[in-house]
Design an enzyme around this catalytic site. Structure first.
Site, PDB file in Angstrom:
ATOM      1  N   LYS A  51       0.815  -1.216   0.000  1.00 20.12           N
ATOM      2  CA  LYS A  51       0.000   0.000   0.000  1.00 20.12           C
ATOM      3  C   LYS A  51       0.851   1.270   0.000  1.00 20.12           C
ATOM      4  O   LYS A  51       0.398   2.323  -0.424  1.00 20.12           O
ATOM      5  CB  LYS A  51      -0.983  -0.024   1.154  1.00 20.12           C
ATOM      6  CG  LYS A  51      -2.041  -1.100   0.927  1.00 20.12           C
ATOM      7  CD  LYS A  51      -3.123  -1.130   1.964  1.00 20.12           C
ATOM      8  CE  LYS A  51      -4.173  -2.160   1.614  1.00 20.12           C
ATOM      9  NZ  LYS A  51      -3.695  -3.552   1.732  1.00 20.12           N
TER      10      LYS A  51
HETATM   11  C1  LIG Z   1      -4.335  -4.652   1.020  1.00 21.86           C
HETATM   12  C2  LIG Z   1      -3.564  -5.910   0.864  1.00 21.86           C
HETATM   13  C3  LIG Z   1      -3.921  -6.908  -0.072  1.00 21.86           C
HETATM   14  C4  LIG Z   1      -5.163  -6.792  -0.940  1.00 21.86           C
HETATM   15  O1  LIG Z   1      -5.038  -5.822  -1.933  1.00 21.86           O
HETATM   16  P1  LIG Z   1      -6.356  -5.265  -2.655  1.00 21.86           P
HETATM   17  O2  LIG Z   1      -5.887  -4.132  -3.508  1.00 21.86           O
HETATM   18  O3  LIG Z   1      -7.264  -4.792  -1.539  1.00 21.86           O
HETATM   19  O4  LIG Z   1      -6.944  -6.369  -3.431  1.00 21.86           O
HETATM   20  C5  LIG Z   1      -3.112  -8.026  -0.200  1.00 21.86           C
HETATM   21  N1  LIG Z   1      -2.023  -8.198   0.575  1.00 21.86           N
HETATM   22  C6  LIG Z   1      -1.635  -7.271   1.489  1.00 21.86           C
HETATM   23  C7  LIG Z   1      -0.435  -7.526   2.314  1.00 21.86           C
HETATM   24  C8  LIG Z   1      -2.387  -6.104   1.667  1.00 21.86           C
HETATM   25  O5  LIG Z   1      -2.006  -5.197   2.584  1.00 21.86           O
END
Ligand SMILES: *Cc1c(COP(=O)(O)O)cnc(C)c1O
Length: 465
Positions: free
Chosen positions: A112
């Site tokens: 993120k």
């Molecule tokens: C947020 C997250 C996901 C999922 O990603 P999306 O964009 O919500 O599908 C997968 N793995 C980790 C470690 C995350 O923080």
């Protein structure tokens, strides 16, 4: 570049508008009015360019006239300077034609950061130009809060206040938020659970007078700018493995559908992607959809991959818009039915269209742990549980001669208990994470009371004037 709502009933906005708006007025999500495209020669010209320049060239068409080229280049450079790998999102080979795309070299060691670091700098730039300030308020059960705080810390004209449920996040997760020492950051531990935190945030957004008085905003995953930022690493990785002269496939552990939708966007822009593979944990609503047109809401089960423990994938609406031939009215009707009935059916024709791009598979915690250990034994590579689910799905749909690239979404050290359970050893803790255990924590404990949170946000905003 203009953006339109997936529900067809909100004003179209430019990039600056969608950045600040997040959600559209009609409850829909903003998408580009048309997909910009890059030619094969445009992709070839990216060979050898660094991440920042790739990001500039890939995302420039989405910015339109909102930001000058010089300013935008500087914003990108500053955003990715916080990553501690010079490739920003490096590729690591795991097997013949099997690769890990490491998206976790940012400040909070999860993918993120890639989007949120850019978002923080974009906010700062646009707000300075408009002479405005915003207050970002959010609730977190763990990872998103720390990435948002790291993105907004020390950004001018931005204040951020994150609520977490007192005593219900892991110590590492809490410390990643509460050890940030910046005047514009406020952490509040609410005496309640995650739902109490979310209810308070909803109440703040519902209070128009309060909302206007602090210029309230959010950084949730429906913001178009986050999806845009994520398109870059798919292009960057594919080009390194021979695109556009060689097809690649991506396997992506999926929750809110934001990350995989960015890969879909890259494909729509012309990147030759053979297949997009979705990995689900026990919360398998997306896999049930792609297997059998069964998008029905069930209760959330806690798993070893908590960032994917969700029932409704908010960004899925962007794909739905494409499946319905960009008919906003049809999407609005379909979403209304989904909310009312807890079930959405698109029909065989649309499902077949979706399946030309996507495949999906689900994996249990037991399978995840076994795979983490198998990968360690086979290639000496330690994966976090989210990444392992992506890799399992990638293995299931791997075609001969097509490089399969797994999106590695979190550093294994963030999930050391699961790694210990899978392999018998704890992963090495990177300096960035070790540091938070030495620093002083700052947070305020408040009862489950929206009025007191409002007062806190007011006070935070005042101190920045
Ligand atoms: C947020 C997250 C996901 C999922 O990603 P999306 O964009 O919500 O599908 C997968 N793995 C980790 C470690 C995350 O923080």
């Amino acid at each position: 570049m203009k953006y339109i709502s997936t529900r067809g009933d909100a004003p179209s906005l430019d990039f600056e508008g969608v950045l600040l708006a997040g959600l559209a007025d009609d409850g829909g999500l903003y998408v580009p009015e048309s997909w910009p495209s890059l030619s094969n020669n445009d992709f070839r010209a990216l060979r050898g360019l660094d991440y920042a320049e790739t990001a500039f060239r890939v995302t420039r068409p989405f910015i339109g006239n909102s930001i000058s080229d010089d300013d935008y280049r500087q914003i990108i450079n500053e955003s990715y300077a916080s990553f501690n790998h010079s490739a920003v999102t490096p590729l690591v080979q795991l097997g013949p034609d099997f690769w890990s795309l490491e998206l976790f070299h940012g400040p909070t060691l999860a993918f993120k950061d890639v989007a949120l670091q850019l978002l923080g700098h974009l906010f700062e730039h646009v707000l300075a130009k408009r002479g405005e300030r915003i207050a970002i308020v959010g609730a977190t059960s763990g990872d998103t809060g720390s990435a948002a705080i790291e993105a907004c810390r020390d950004r001018n004209n931005v204040a951020i206040c994150i609520l977490h449920p007192k005593g219900r996040t892991s110590e590492a997760q809490r410390r990643q938020m509460t050890t940030v020492d910046a005047a514009n950051v406020r952490n509040i531990a609410i005496e309640g659970d995650f739902d109490s935190c979310q209810d308070i945030v909803k109440e703040l957004f519902a209070d128009k007078a309060f909302r206007d008085s602090v210029n309230l905003s959010a950084v949730n995953s429906i913001n178009w700018a986050r999806v845009m930022a994520q398109i870059v690493y798919y292009v960057y990785a594919a080009v390194r493995l021979g695109a556009p002269d060689r097809e690649v496939a991506f396997a992506i552990p999926t929750g809110n559908f934001g990350n995989v939708f960015a890969a879909y966007a890259a494909r729509r822009m012309g990147l030759p992607i053979r297949r997009l593979v979705i990995g689900s944990n026990a919360n398998d609503i997306l896999t049930r959809f792609f297997e059998a047109d069964d998008m029905s809401i069930r209760t959330v089960q806690p798993t070893l991959s908590p960032s994917m423990d969700i029932q409704v994938s908010s960004n899925f609406e962007r794909l739905l818009f494409e499946l319905y031939g960009r008919d906003g009215q049809a999407v609005a009707a379909s979403m209304k039915e989904f909310r009312a009935e807890g079930k959405l059916i698109v029909g065989q024709k649309r499902l077949a269209a979706a399946r030309t791009d996507f495949s999906a598979a689900r994996f249990s915690d037991t399978e995840t742990l076994a795979y983490i250990n198998e990968m360690r034994a086979r290639s000496g590579y330690i994966m976090d549980p989210h990444t392992a689910i992506g890799a399992l799905a990638g293995r299931a749909f791997h075609e001969d001669g097509v490089a399969m690239i797994v999106a590695a979404t979190a550093h294994p050290a963030k999930f050391s208990e699961a790694i210990q359970k899978a392999t018998g050893n704890s992963p090495e803790i990177p300096a960035r994470l070790a540091q938070v255990f030495k620093k002083e924590e700052r947070f305020k404990v408040l009862p489950n009371d929206a009025q007191m949170v409002k007062a806190e946000v007011h006070q935070l905003v005042e101190t920045l004037r």
